[in-house]
Write a protein that holds these residues in place. Structure first.
Motif, PDB file in Angstrom:
ATOM      1  N   ARG A 192     -51.202 -55.778  53.653  1.00 20.18           N
ATOM      2  CA  ARG A 192     -51.890 -54.813  52.784  1.00 20.18           C
ATOM      3  C   ARG A 192     -50.949 -54.271  51.727  1.00 20.18           C
ATOM      4  N   VAL A 194     -48.446 -55.758  50.263  1.00 19.00           N
ATOM      5  CA  VAL A 194     -48.113 -56.714  49.202  1.00 19.00           C
ATOM      6  C   VAL A 194     -49.357 -57.248  48.504  1.00 19.00           C
ATOM      7  N   ALA A 195     -50.545 -56.864  48.991  1.00 19.98           N
ATOM      8  CA  ALA A 195     -51.789 -57.347  48.356  1.00 19.98           C
ATOM      9  C   ALA A 195     -51.925 -56.740  46.971  1.00 19.98           C
ATOM     10  N   PRO A 196     -52.393 -57.545  45.999  1.00 23.97           N
ATOM     11  CA  PRO A 196     -52.580 -57.004  44.649  1.00 23.97           C
ATOM     12  C   PRO A 196     -53.640 -55.923  44.625  1.00 23.97           C
ATOM     13  N   ALA A 197     -53.442 -54.936  43.805  1.00 25.89           N
ATOM     14  CA  ALA A 197     -54.377 -53.791  43.739  1.00 25.89           C
ATOM     15  C   ALA A 197     -55.656 -54.175  43.046  1.00 25.89           C
TER      16      ALA A 197
END
Length: 197
Positions: A192, A194-197
């Protein structure tokens, strides 16, 4: 868990884990087998007042039941302590679950493959609240009769949710389940982050 770096200045981290599942699946046994303190249990003798309310036909030898919660503690290593909260299994005590899960990092759903339907409510509860969980197959007689993938398919759960076998009576087996849950929660949090916003 040796790959986890030590916390700065020896600070101890604690985390709350909920142990859930159907009536008579082994939640009290699991907490008791692994707790390094004398576990707090709220076991009560089953009486005739429960006839027609609690269905114990699938567990005829069961004479006690949890009426509030079980509580135990285990130190995973020198800087991580897990506090374990076992839920009551009967539907009439489910009103307590919201309080028991408050602040928990994750949950173990303990299942008896002879009574898989008994754990659907716990799975639905954690999925609805988006609380990470894993499924632990309790091997009552020391034998694993079903492949974890078959159990996953029968429960219709996502492929990323861990399904592990255990013996709730065995400390090392139970400890492995708890470590697997902590690792799963950490993996989810990292993904979560490192997940792109």
């Amino acid at each position: 868990m040796s790959h986890r770096p030590p916390t700065p200045s020896g600070r101890v981290t604690s985390a709350k884990i909920v142990i859930a599942g159907g009536f008579g699946v082994g939640k009290t046994t699991l907490v008791g087998s692994v707790s390094e303190i004398t576990p707090l249990t709220t076991e009560a003798i089953m009486t005739s007042a429960g006839v027609g309310v609690d269905d114990n036909r699938q567990v005829p030898g069961k004479t006690t039941t949890t009426v509030a919660m079980d509580f135990g503690r285990i130190s995973i290593d020198r800087d991580l302590i897990l506090y374990l909260f076992g839920t009551p299994g009967q539907t009439r005590f489910w009103f307590m679950w919201d309080e028991l899960v408050r602040g928990a990092i994750g949950a173990v759903v303990l299942v008896d493959t002879r009574r898989l339907a008994d754990c659907f409510a716990a799975i639905d509860f954690f999925e609805h609240r988006r609380l990470p969980y894993l499924v632990a197959i309790n091997c009552f007689d020391g034998m694993q009769y079903h492949d974890p993938q078959d159990v996953r398919d029968a429960l219709a759960i996502s492929s990323d949710i861990p399904v592990v076998a255990c013996d709730a009576r065995n400390r090392e087996s139970t400890k492995h389940v708890l470590i697997s849950l902590v690792e799963y929660v950490l993996t989810m949090r990292r993904s979560r982050a490192v997940a792109p916003a």
